[in-house]
Design a protein around this motif. Structure first.
Motif, PDB file in Angstrom:
ATOM      1  N   VAL A 221      38.654 -19.079   1.046  1.00  0.00           N
ATOM      2  CA  VAL A 221      40.117 -19.146   0.826  1.00  0.00           C
ATOM      3  C   VAL A 221      40.822 -19.163   2.167  1.00  0.00           C
ATOM      4  CG1 VAL A 221      42.125 -18.038  -0.186  1.00  0.00           C
ATOM      5  CG2 VAL A 221      39.918 -17.961  -1.380  1.00  0.00           C
ATOM      6  N   GLN A 222      41.645 -20.167   2.365  1.00  0.00           N
ATOM      7  CA  GLN A 222      42.503 -20.248   3.546  1.00  0.00           C
ATOM      8  C   GLN A 222      43.945 -20.500   3.087  1.00  0.00           C
ATOM      9  OE1 GLN A 222      40.746 -23.404   5.858  1.00  0.00           O
ATOM     10  NE2 GLN A 222      39.405 -21.984   6.975  1.00  0.00           N
ATOM     11  N   LYS A 223      44.889 -20.041   3.816  1.00  0.00           N
ATOM     12  CA  LYS A 223      46.302 -20.209   3.478  1.00  0.00           C
ATOM     13  C   LYS A 223      47.000 -21.062   4.537  1.00  0.00           C
ATOM     14  CE  LYS A 223      47.051 -15.762   3.068  1.00  0.00           C
ATOM     15  NZ  LYS A 223      47.741 -14.465   2.812  1.00  0.00           N
TER      16      LYS A 223
END
Length: 265
Positions: A221-223
């Protein structure tokens, strides 16, 4: 039929057209020079009574505190303007009024007939002009030997002013919410495959091992931040109708005679 006996009663009374619609109120009666016959009523019309129009009253009927005339409200609204600065009406102005209302004045009298729509309009206009030149001069309802008083009344002058009614602002703040996203992931598994040996065999009766490496995918997960919408405030003017009420005063006049008993005044 209206005659001189009605003049005093006509001031400030309502003028009603042939369909029963109110045209305005009488502010002055115009009489024929020589005969003194009531000819025209100067009527104040419009929302605040600021417009002056002339209405023929020779064939009008007085009843119920008003006068009914055989013309329409639209005719009165479109009637020619008359300049009465010297309390006189010129022959040309009378001729224009007769022509507008479709009337033919009788020669040397202020009386008139309605023009038959089937008659030749040019002949009617010619008769109109002849009658006016034969002595149908007009003057205001005030006689030279009459006393007069000036009546005043208050008017409402309505305007607007700009006032502050409130303030509206945009406030930005951050909220956190949970998002659930399904991601497909792959992993490796091992299975044993057996098949007949071909060719030379390996070392017999000796210990031996073989291995393979297994892999799997894991969600990562990256934002990232991106602009999604612009919000701004704009003002616009909205016009609405408001009723304004106010009390105004006006002066009335009554006629008293010294030669009548006090109880009959």
């Amino acid at each position: 039929m209206i005659d001189q006996t009605h003049v005093e009663a006509l001031y400030d009374c309502d003028v009603i057209d042939k369909r029963g619609e109110k045209i305005g109120s009488v502010k002055q009666i115009w009489l024929e020079d020589g005969t003194g016959k009531p000819m025209w009523a100067e009527v104040h019309t419009g929302l605040f009574g600021m417009r002056q129009s002339f209405v023929p009253i020779q064939q009008g009927e007085v009843a119920g505190g008003g006068i009914t005339v055989p013309v329409s409200k639209e005719q009165v609204k479109d009637a020619p303007s008359v300049h009465t600065d010297d309390n006189r009406m010129s022959d040309e102005e009378q001729e224009a009024l007769y022509r507008h209302y479709g009337m033919i004045p009788h020669a040397k009298t202020g009386e008139h007939d309605r023009i038959d729509g089937r008659q030749d309009r040019k002949r009617a206009a010619a008769q109109d002009g002849a009658g006016m030149r034969d002595g149908a001069g007009m003057r205001g309802g005030k006689r030279d030997d009459a006393a007069e008083v000036t009546l005043s009344e208050e008017k409402l002058d309505v305007g607007t002013r700009n006032v502050e009614t409130g303030r509206v602002r945009l406030v930005k703040h951050t909220v956190t919410e949970q998002r659930n996203i399904t991601v497909p992931v792959t992993h490796e598994e091992v299975r044993v495959v057996r098949e007949p040996a071909r060719g030379e065999a390996g070392e017999a009766f000796a210990d031996e091992q073989a291995e393979v490496t297994l892999h799997r995918e894991e969600p990562v997960v990256q934002k990232r931040t991106e602009a999604v919408e612009r919000v701004r405030l704009e003002k616009e003017a909205v016009t609405e109708q408001r009723d304004v009420k106010g009390q105004v005063r006006k002066e009335r006049v009554e006629v008293e005679r010294d030669d009548e008993p006090r109880g009959r005044r």
